[in-house]
Design an enzyme around this catalytic site. Structure first.
Site, PDB file in Angstrom:
ATOM      1  N   ASP A   1      -7.031   8.096   3.865  1.00 20.30           N
ATOM      2  CA  ASP A   1      -6.463   8.589   3.914  1.00 20.30           C
ATOM      3  C   ASP A   1      -5.933  10.811   2.827  1.00 20.30           C
ATOM      4  O   ASP A   1      -6.615  11.869   3.687  1.00 20.30           O
ATOM      5  CB  ASP A   1      -4.481   8.600   3.870  1.00 20.30           C
ATOM      6  CG  ASP A   1      -4.490   8.443   2.222  1.00 20.30           C
ATOM      7  OD1 ASP A   1      -4.957   8.093   1.197  1.00 20.30           O
ATOM      8  OD2 ASP A   1      -3.289   7.970   1.934  1.00 20.30           O
ATOM      9  N   THR A   2      -6.943  10.485   1.639  1.00 24.56           N
ATOM     10  CA  THR A   2      -7.115  11.629   1.021  1.00 24.56           C
ATOM     11  C   THR A   2      -8.719  12.389   1.836  1.00 24.56           C
ATOM     12  O   THR A   2      -8.965  13.263   1.394  1.00 24.56           O
ATOM     13  CB  THR A   2      -8.054  11.153  -0.741  1.00 24.56           C
ATOM     14  OG1 THR A   2      -8.962  10.385  -0.793  1.00 24.56           O
ATOM     15  CG2 THR A   2      -6.706  10.773  -1.004  1.00 24.56           C
TER      16      THR A   2
ATOM     17  N   GLY B   1       1.975   3.049  -2.284  1.00 28.14           N
ATOM     18  CA  GLY B   1       2.759   2.984  -3.472  1.00 28.14           C
ATOM     19  C   GLY B   1       4.191   2.432  -3.380  1.00 28.14           C
ATOM     20  O   GLY B   1       4.720   2.243  -3.994  1.00 28.14           O
TER      21      GLY B   1
ATOM     22  N   ARG C   1       4.442  10.721   6.397  1.00 32.17           N
ATOM     23  CA  ARG C   1       3.204  11.422   6.452  1.00 32.17           C
ATOM     24  C   ARG C   1       3.945  11.718   8.277  1.00 32.17           C
ATOM     25  O   ARG C   1       2.981  10.656   9.018  1.00 32.17           O
ATOM     26  CB  ARG C   1       2.280  10.878   6.255  1.00 32.17           C
ATOM     27  CG  ARG C   1       1.015  12.200   6.037  1.00 32.17           C
ATOM     28  CD  ARG C   1      -0.417  11.698   5.387  1.00 32.17           C
ATOM     29  NE  ARG C   1       0.185  11.144   4.596  1.00 32.17           N
ATOM     30  CZ  ARG C   1      -0.906   9.788   4.622  1.00 32.17           C
ATOM     31  NH1 ARG C   1      -1.475   9.314   5.508  1.00 32.17           N
ATOM     32  NH2 ARG C   1      -0.909   9.419   3.375  1.00 32.17           N
TER      33      ARG C   1
ATOM     34  N   SER D   1       0.832  -1.044  -0.231  1.00 31.56           N
ATOM     35  CA  SER D   1       0.100   0.332   0.021  1.00 31.56           C
ATOM     36  C   SER D   1       0.576   1.655  -0.026  1.00 31.56           C
ATOM     37  O   SER D   1       2.469   1.314  -0.309  1.00 31.56           O
ATOM     38  CB  SER D   1      -0.969  -0.512   1.188  1.00 31.56           C
ATOM     39  OG  SER D   1       0.261  -0.167   2.205  1.00 31.56           O
TER      40      SER D   1
ATOM     41  N   GLU E   1      -9.297   0.823  -7.226  1.00 21.03           N
ATOM     42  CA  GLU E   1      -9.219   0.634  -6.304  1.00 21.03           C
ATOM     43  C   GLU E   1     -10.464   0.167  -5.008  1.00 21.03           C
ATOM     44  O   GLU E   1     -10.779   1.476  -4.675  1.00 21.03           O
ATOM     45  CB  GLU E   1      -8.049  -0.396  -5.818  1.00 21.03           C
ATOM     46  CG  GLU E   1      -7.051   1.091  -5.435  1.00 21.03           C
ATOM     47  CD  GLU E   1      -5.937   0.498  -3.997  1.00 21.03           C
ATOM     48  OE1 GLU E   1      -5.482   0.015  -4.362  1.00 21.03           O
ATOM     49  OE2 GLU E   1      -5.272   1.919  -3.787  1.00 21.03           O
TER      50      GLU E   1
ATOM     51  N   GLU F   1     -11.597   4.940  -5.175  1.00 25.49           N
ATOM     52  CA  GLU F   1     -10.940   5.398  -6.196  1.00 25.49           C
ATOM     53  C   GLU F   1     -10.584   4.831  -7.295  1.00 25.49           C
ATOM     54  O   GLU F   1     -11.263   3.860  -8.063  1.00 25.49           O
ATOM     55  CB  GLU F   1      -9.181   5.382  -5.573  1.00 25.49           C
ATOM     56  CG  GLU F   1      -8.586   5.123  -4.273  1.00 25.49           C
ATOM     57  CD  GLU F   1      -7.158   4.859  -3.938  1.00 25.49           C
ATOM     58  OE1 GLU F   1      -6.406   4.603  -5.150  1.00 25.49           O
ATOM     59  OE2 GLU F   1      -7.466   4.082  -2.925  1.00 25.49           O
TER      60      GLU F   1
END
Ligand SMILES: Nc1ncnc2c1ncn2[C@@H]1O[C@H](COP(=O)(O)OP(=O)(O)OP(=O)(O)O)[C@@H](O)[C@H]1O
Ligand SMILES: [Mg+2]
Length: 390
Positions: A273-274, A148, A353, A146, A266, A254
């Site tokens: 998170d967005t 990326g 993050r 996950s 997906e 998404e």
């Protein structure tokens, strides 16, 4: 409730559950994780270790098990579910979504949703063949990963070997298979937060636009301006895939918007998170509050857009094994209608993050002007080494 994964999303969800009187045990692989800071009880285990997971379930006897990440021995969830424990949103959803193959086959083959062309490969030779078939450029991803991790965009034949090596070394160790997806030249990508309820209709939040770098989200905004036709198509697909996976909770579905096509990418069976943009008060209930209500079977009569909003992430640009400092928070929140969440992570890594900034404004003015506002505020915050922060 056992919260499996205690990052910043888990922290906000734990707060939402605590507000509804729930007792949360926060679990992660390291001490001092964000959600552990707000729960009375926490546990540190390797969540990929099925026996450790079983022992934890036996010890706490939870009514609810809520996975917040994908790297969990989710195969055990079927057993917990059969013992009467509510797995959120369902054991099937947790199992399918942690494996790109399961979810892609469900979406593309079983449900017939439009996706990028794709192939799977278990060897470098298969990767070369798969890339030829879907066409270059393409995107290579480990089946299990996950944010990326291990993902790369292949622009020429020469990139293939590096893409294979990266996917195999950075994906979950117990799984040496990749997916090759044709590169979608999208104009916008969106997350459609979708809420499935125990006793009520499926609800859709206003679409969230976002920008990703290195496969990781950088900024998001809500509402994202899309046509009514595209929205209806995205809602239809989100409804179909969440229904097939089953259970109650919030999902981050998404999509890529390319020309006049909506392409399913997906989904996550949990807050996205967005969706942290909803912490700006964009909706009557944030994505965490929606998840809490849905999971507990409390009715959600409607999701309403109250404000436009934007979020921007604060990433560390250094490594620090000790709790890092944050500089510039005062400057960041000195602007009106700007707010911040500091995650309190005990360790910094490059591009980890560490905080998020959210900004809000009137719906009539739209989210576009807020993107710059949120990014400018986030840019004022810097992650520092412990010694420098004192
Ligand atoms: N086929 C594709 N074509 C174009 N861009 C893509 C494609 N697949 C992925 N991307 C880009 O990479 C980002 C991350 O991809 P994806 O969501 O599949 O990875 P992930 O590791 O599951 O990320 P996360 O867990 O953070 O959602 C996407 O949001 C998109 O920006
Ligand atoms: Mg994604």
């Amino acid at each position: 409730m056992l919260l499996l994964g205690s990052g910043e999303l888990g922290k906000e969800f734990a707060i939402a559950m605590a507000r509804l009187g729930q007792e949360v045990v926060a679990v992660d692989s390291y001490a001092g994780a964000p959600a552990m800071q707000v729960t009375p009880c926490s546990e540190v285990i390797d969540m990929l270790d099925g026996d450790a997971l079983d022992a934890l379930v036996d010890k706490h006897q939870p009514d609810l098990i809520v996975p917040e990440i994908e790297a969990i021995r989710t195969e055990r969830f079927y057993d917990y579910e059969s013992r009467g424990i509510q797995v959120v949103p369902s054991a099937k959803a947790a199992n399918f979504t942690m494996n790109r193959k399961a979810i892609r086959d469900l979406a593309a083959v079983e449900l017939g949703l439009r996706t990028a062309p794709y192939r799977y490969a278990t060897s470098y030779e298969e990767l070369v063949r798969g890339a030829e078939e879907v066409g270059i450029p393409c995107v290579v991803k480990p089946l299990m990963s996950s944010s990326g991790k291990g993902q790369s965009t292949v622009r020429t034949q020469e990139d293939l070997q590096k893409a294979w090596d990266s996917a195999i070394t950075k994906g979950r160790g117990d799984y040496a298979e990749v997916i090759i997806e044709g590169f979608v030249r999208f104009e916008t990508e969106i997350t459609l937060l979708t809420v499935t309820q125990k006793n009520g209709p499926t609800l859709f939040c206003p679409p969230i636009g976002h920008v990703q770098e290195r496969g990781d989200y950088q900024e998001s905004w809500q509402p994202c301006a899309i046509s009514p036709e595209e929205l209806a198509e995205a809602q239809r697909m989100a409804g179909a895939v969440t229904e097939a996976l089953g259970g109650a909770g919030i999902w981050g579905v998404e999509f890529f918007l390319a020309e006049d096509r909506v392409v399913f990418s997906e989904l996550s069976p949990r807050p996205h998170d967005t969706g942290m943009v909803t912490l700006a008060g964009t909706q009557n209930l944030s994505e965490f509050e929606l998840h809490a209500r849905a999971v507990l079977g409390l009715p959600i009569p409607s999701v309403e857009l109250l404000r436009a909003g934007a979020s921007a992430v604060v990433l560390a640009d250094l490594e620090s094994a000790e709790r890092p400092g944050l500089e510039g928070v005062e400057a960041a929140v000195s602007e009106p209608l700007v707010d911040v969440r500091l995650f309190g992570k005990p360790v910094a890594r490059v591009n980890r993050r560490m905080a998020v900034v959210v900004a809000s404004g009137p719906v009539e003015e739209g989210a576009e002007p807020l993107r710059e506002r949120a990014k400018a505020a986030a840019a004022k915050i810097r992650v520092t080494r412990p010694a420098m922060s004192s």
